[in-house]
Design an enzyme around this catalytic site. Structure first.
Site, PDB file in Angstrom:
ATOM      1  NE  ARG A  48      -2.767   0.390   3.302  1.00  0.00           N
ATOM      2  CZ  ARG A  48      -2.050   0.884   5.070  1.00  0.00           C
ATOM      3  NH1 ARG A  48      -1.426   2.068   4.883  1.00  0.00           N
ATOM      4  NH2 ARG A  48      -2.040   0.231   5.523  1.00  0.00           N
ATOM      5  CE1 TYR A 100     -15.269  10.987 -16.305  1.00  0.00           C
ATOM      6  CE2 TYR A 100     -14.537  11.733 -14.328  1.00  0.00           C
ATOM      7  CZ  TYR A 100     -15.161  10.689 -15.548  1.00  0.00           C
ATOM      8  OH  TYR A 100     -15.605   9.433 -15.059  1.00  0.00           O
ATOM      9  CG  ASP A 172      -7.093  15.816 -16.381  1.00  0.00           C
ATOM     10  OD1 ASP A 172      -6.318  15.143 -17.305  1.00  0.00           O
ATOM     11  OD2 ASP A 172      -7.584  15.464 -16.351  1.00  0.00           O
ATOM     12  CE  LYS A 197     -10.545   8.026 -19.440  1.00  0.00           C
ATOM     13  NZ  LYS A 197     -10.295   8.055 -18.022  1.00  0.00           N
TER      14      LYS A 197
END
Ligand SMILES: Cc1ncc(COP(=O)(O)O)c(C=O)c1O
Length: 380
Positions: A48, A100, A172, A197
């Protein structure tokens, strides 16, 4: 030795961690935890928090964005969620109004509840950006080009305004990728990626990144990532690493195909408007040319009526009617009911996200086949 961008897509700067086998493909360290020989001598602890495959991926992504640090998250949304954790109740986010829909949902439904104010601004207008800054603005967040209306924001100018008021600028860079645009070199403080993406590029994994130079902020973000448990799992790190090896080849090819498709769409009688930042008539064309080396492979377009848009979604055969973008398979999205369904109605109307708007992510199929498929899908 300074390697070129294309070489760094494949190799990064150097292996972050290497075992004796010297495998050419970086290993997947599929382990929850790591054994230690002595107190204080541990290189890795617990996946983690840290993992060699993730570290290697972070080094490659940092190198491509010309950054000191990259932090890999389990999704783009996990990355943006960690970013806003830098803020405190009472702080203000100024963000581009076209972005988005998941980010809008985060800002409106989570940040607002936590006492963070958000305003949505047309960041293509620098006077509006300047006028919307408040004394408590701590973060300016923009997508350029934006999703789905393909608006272009001047990164250098926004960085100047943000910094003059003591705010950070996050950009972004999901749509253009570091192949075409490197926001940190233009003055941005933090780059956000949905690695789901283009970076991974094969529509087969979800991931996200925050990329930056400021080590003190990177430490805070790493603390947030390990505390909230938002790190990317080893296998997904490997998938993104593998995808990155062809990033430069894929996106340049996809861009060439996108330009051919734009030519077809612009001439099509059932298409009313095409939004592609690589066309000289696009309002953001000059700004994009000044800050990026390419225009990418995302195209939004408006059909003459709702019936045509619905027909196209139903009739595409090679192209898939689906959310997401940036992969090898071309995807056609209906922002109104998919990616942007939770954007408040008045804002959606102002932006023009209506029943005739379609968004196309151009994949790696043959350009002529894609043109054929789109043309037959639009026809009655
Ligand atoms: C521009 C942009 N940023 C961020 C995100 C969120 O990324 P993810 O889906 O990986 O959580 C998306 C998702 O579509 C996006 O398009």
């Amino acid at each position: 030795m300074e390697w070129s961008f294309d070489t760094r897509c494949i190799h990064g700067e150097a292996h972050a961690y290497q075992d004796g086998a010297r495998s050419v493909s970086f290993p997947i360290y599929q382990t929850a935890t790591f054994g230690h020989s002595l107190i204080g001598h541990e290189q890795f602890n617990y996946s983690r928090q840290d993992n060699p495959t993730r570290l290697q991926l972070e080094e490659v992504v940092a190198s491509l964005e010309e950054a000191k640090e990259a932090i890999a998250f389990s999704s783009g949304m996990a990355a943006v969620s960690a970013l806003v954790e830098l803020l405190r109740p009472g702080d203000h986010i100024l963000c581009g109004e076209d972005l988005y829909g998941g980010v809008t949902r985060l800002f409106d439904q989570v940040c607002a509840k936590n006492g963070i104010e958000v305003s949505y601004v047309d960041t293509t207008s620098l006077s509006q950006v300047e006028a919307s800054i408040r004394p408590n603005t701590r973060l300016m967040h923009v997508e350029t080009p934006s999703n789905p209306m393909m608006k272009v924001t001047d990164i250098q100018a926004c960085a100047r305004i943000a910094h003059a008021h003591g705010a950070l600028l996050s950009v972004d860079n999901t749509f253009l990728t570091p192949v075409f645009q490197r926001p940190l070199t233009l003055g941005a403080d933090i780059v956000v990626h949905s690695g789901s993406k283009y970076l991974s590029g094969h529509n087969d994994t979800i991931s996200g990144f925050l990329v930056l130079n400021e080590l003190e902020i990177a430490d805070r973000l790493r603390l947030i990532a390990k505390t909230i448990g938002a790190a990317l799992a080893p296998f997904d790190c490997w998938l993104v690493l593998r995808g990155l090896k062809t990033l430069h080849v894929r996106v340049r090819h996809q861009e060439r195909t996108a330009k051919k498709i734009v030519e077809t769409l612009e001439k099509h009688p059932l298409v009313r408007e095409v939004y592609y930042i690589g066309r000289p008539g696009h309002p953001g064309y000059e700004v994009n040319q000044s800050q990026a080396t390419g225009s990418g492979a995302m195209i939004s377009f408006r059909t003459v009526d709702q019936e045509t848009a619905h027909r196209a979604l139903k009739k595409v055969r090679l192209i898939t009617f689906a959310e997401s973008l940036g992969g090898t398979e071309s995807l056609l999205t209906y922002p109104l009911t998919q990616t942007h369904c939770e954007v408040p109605g008045p804002l959606r109307e102002k932006l023009g996200i209506d029943e005739t708007l379609l968004r196309l992510s151009v994949g790696l199929e043959d350009a002529e086949d894609l043109v054929k498929d789109l043309t037959q899908a639009l026809e009655k």
